[in-house]
Design a protein around this motif. Structure first.
Motif, PDB file in Angstrom:
ATOM      1  N   PHE A   1       0.814  -1.211   0.000  1.00  0.00           N
ATOM      2  CA  PHE A   1       0.000   0.000   0.000  1.00  0.00           C
ATOM      3  C   PHE A   1       0.851   1.266   0.000  1.00  0.00           C
ATOM      4  CE2 PHE A   1      -2.273   3.190   2.713  1.00  0.00           C
ATOM      5  CZ  PHE A   1      -3.230   3.566   1.792  1.00  0.00           C
ATOM      6  N   CYS A   2       1.758   1.392   0.965  1.00  0.00           N
ATOM      7  CA  CYS A   2       2.571   2.610   1.066  1.00  0.00           C
ATOM      8  C   CYS A   2       3.396   2.839  -0.189  1.00  0.00           C
ATOM      9  CB  CYS A   2       3.489   2.549   2.283  1.00  0.00           C
ATOM     10  SG  CYS A   2       2.640   2.862   3.814  1.00  0.00           S
ATOM     11  N   GLU A   3       3.987   1.804  -0.701  1.00  0.00           N
ATOM     12  CA  GLU A   3       4.819   1.936  -1.895  1.00  0.00           C
ATOM     13  C   GLU A   3       3.991   2.412  -3.083  1.00  0.00           C
ATOM     14  OE1 GLU A   3       7.301  -0.943  -4.864  1.00  0.00           O
ATOM     15  OE2 GLU A   3       7.351  -1.410  -2.724  1.00  0.00           O
ATOM     16  N   ALA A   4       2.811   1.830  -3.283  1.00  0.00           N
ATOM     17  CA  ALA A   4       1.950   2.217  -4.404  1.00  0.00           C
ATOM     18  C   ALA A   4       1.478   3.661  -4.272  1.00  0.00           C
ATOM     19  CB  ALA A   4       0.749   1.276  -4.490  1.00  0.00           C
ATOM     20  N   VAL A   5       1.100   4.060  -3.070  1.00  0.00           N
ATOM     21  CA  VAL A   5       0.600   5.417  -2.846  1.00  0.00           C
ATOM     22  C   VAL A   5       1.742   6.425  -2.961  1.00  0.00           C
ATOM     23  CG1 VAL A   5      -0.472   6.946  -1.153  1.00  0.00           C
ATOM     24  CG2 VAL A   5      -1.351   4.640  -1.480  1.00  0.00           C
ATOM     25  N   ARG A   6       2.908   6.089  -2.428  1.00  0.00           N
ATOM     26  CA  ARG A   6       4.073   6.983  -2.526  1.00  0.00           C
ATOM     27  C   ARG A   6       4.437   7.221  -3.998  1.00  0.00           C
ATOM     28  NH1 ARG A   6       7.559   7.914   1.565  1.00  0.00           N
ATOM     29  NH2 ARG A   6       6.883   6.002   2.592  1.00  0.00           N
ATOM     30  N   LYS A   7       4.433   6.164  -4.791  1.00  0.00           N
ATOM     31  CA  LYS A   7       4.762   6.275  -6.213  1.00  0.00           C
ATOM     32  C   LYS A   7       3.728   7.148  -6.934  1.00  0.00           C
ATOM     33  CE  LYS A   7       5.494   3.592 -10.386  1.00  0.00           C
ATOM     34  NZ  LYS A   7       5.275   2.345 -11.053  1.00  0.00           N
ATOM     35  N   ALA A   8       2.445   6.922  -6.660  1.00  0.00           N
ATOM     36  CA  ALA A   8       1.386   7.708  -7.299  1.00  0.00           C
ATOM     37  C   ALA A   8       1.493   9.181  -6.908  1.00  0.00           C
ATOM     38  CB  ALA A   8       0.016   7.151  -6.919  1.00  0.00           C
ATOM     39  N   ALA A   9       1.795   9.468  -5.648  1.00  0.00           N
ATOM     40  CA  ALA A   9       1.938  10.858  -5.194  1.00  0.00           C
ATOM     41  C   ALA A   9       3.098  11.536  -5.903  1.00  0.00           C
ATOM     42  CB  ALA A   9       2.131  10.907  -3.680  1.00  0.00           C
ATOM     43  N   THR A  10       4.215  10.835  -6.024  1.00  0.00           N
ATOM     44  CA  THR A  10       5.386  11.389  -6.706  1.00  0.00           C
ATOM     45  C   THR A  10       5.068  11.688  -8.165  1.00  0.00           C
ATOM     46  OG1 THR A  10       6.877  10.225  -5.212  1.00  0.00           O
ATOM     47  CG2 THR A  10       7.805  10.963  -7.310  1.00  0.00           C
ATOM     48  N   GLU A  11       4.382  10.769  -8.837  1.00  0.00           N
ATOM     49  CA  GLU A  11       4.020  10.971 -10.237  1.00  0.00           C
ATOM     50  C   GLU A  11       3.070  12.155 -10.418  1.00  0.00           C
ATOM     51  OE1 GLU A  11       2.558   7.177 -11.542  1.00  0.00           O
ATOM     52  OE2 GLU A  11       4.567   6.313 -11.568  1.00  0.00           O
ATOM     53  N   ALA A  12       2.286  12.466  -9.377  1.00  0.00           N
ATOM     54  CA  ALA A  12       1.363  13.601  -9.429  1.00  0.00           C
ATOM     55  C   ALA A  12       2.020  14.886  -8.912  1.00  0.00           C
ATOM     56  CB  ALA A  12       0.112  13.287  -8.606  1.00  0.00           C
ATOM     57  N   ARG A  13       3.342  14.861  -8.717  1.00  0.00           N
ATOM     58  CA  ARG A  13       4.102  15.986  -8.173  1.00  0.00           C
ATOM     59  C   ARG A  13       3.649  16.360  -6.773  1.00  0.00           C
ATOM     60  NH1 ARG A  13       2.206  17.293 -12.809  1.00  0.00           N
ATOM     61  NH2 ARG A  13       1.109  19.127 -12.091  1.00  0.00           N
ATOM     62  N   GLY A  14       3.209  15.357  -6.036  1.00  0.00           N
ATOM     63  CA  GLY A  14       2.777  15.561  -4.661  1.00  0.00           C
ATOM     64  C   GLY A  14       3.741  14.931  -3.681  1.00  0.00           C
ATOM     65  N   GLU A  15       3.300  14.858  -2.437  1.00  0.00           N
ATOM     66  CA  GLU A  15       4.125  14.311  -1.368  1.00  0.00           C
ATOM     67  C   GLU A  15       3.333  13.308  -0.548  1.00  0.00           C
ATOM     68  OE1 GLU A  15       4.866  17.910   0.739  1.00  0.00           O
ATOM     69  OE2 GLU A  15       6.609  18.430  -0.472  1.00  0.00           O
ATOM     70  N   PHE A  16       3.960  12.202  -0.244  1.00  0.00           N
ATOM     71  CA  PHE A  16       3.426  11.227   0.699  1.00  0.00           C
ATOM     72  C   PHE A  16       3.869  11.712   2.068  1.00  0.00           C
ATOM     73  CE2 PHE A  16       3.967   7.570   3.413  1.00  0.00           C
ATOM     74  CZ  PHE A  16       2.894   6.750   3.114  1.00  0.00           C
TER      75      PHE A  16
END
Length: 129
Positions: free
Chosen positions: A46-61
């Motif tokens: 879960f954390c890895e998938a969400v962290r990757k998606a946030a980075t791709e959206a120029r956001g921050e986990f």
């Protein structure tokens, strides 16, 4: 009832605050949610998938935590900071369902707005370090 001072603090938050006038899931988050579509990694990924998606959206986990007692039918909550179309940052919650098979996005509401305050304090601490 929320005082006007509390509402002003929420609106001025570096995290975008909780704006009840905004739709539950703004258009700029659609891409983020779609990138998590079809998730089947269970709680461990879960954390890895969400962290990757946030980075791709120029956001921050920011952080994740168990969802017990915070949101029904969810196992984990990840708190993200995502840029909006007007160049501000907005806090969103990413929820892993109880089965560990589906991830959904949710804007903070009255039941989870304390997470926004915690995230705001978390950012302030990190900025001071």
């Amino acid at each position: 009832m929320i005082s006007s001072q509390t509402m002003e603090r929420q609106q001025a938050s570096s995290l975008g605050g909780v704006d009840r006038a905004e739709p539950l899931l703004p258009l700029e988050l659609l891409e983020l949610e779609l990138s998590l579509e079809g998730y089947s990694g269970g709680e461990g990924g879960f954390c890895e998938a969400v962290r990757k998606a946030a980075t791709e959206a120029r956001g921050e986990f920011l952080f994740d935590l168990p969802a017990a007692g915070l949101v029904e039918d969810c196992r984990r909550i990840a708190v993200l900071r995502i840029p909006t179309s007007d160049k501000n940052m907005r806090v969103v919650l990413t929820l892993l369902d109880q089965n560990g098979t589906e991830i959904r996005m949710q804007a903070p509401d009255e039941n989870t707005e304390h997470l926004v305050r915690f995230a705001d304090a978390f950012i302030e601490v990190l900025e001071r370090i």
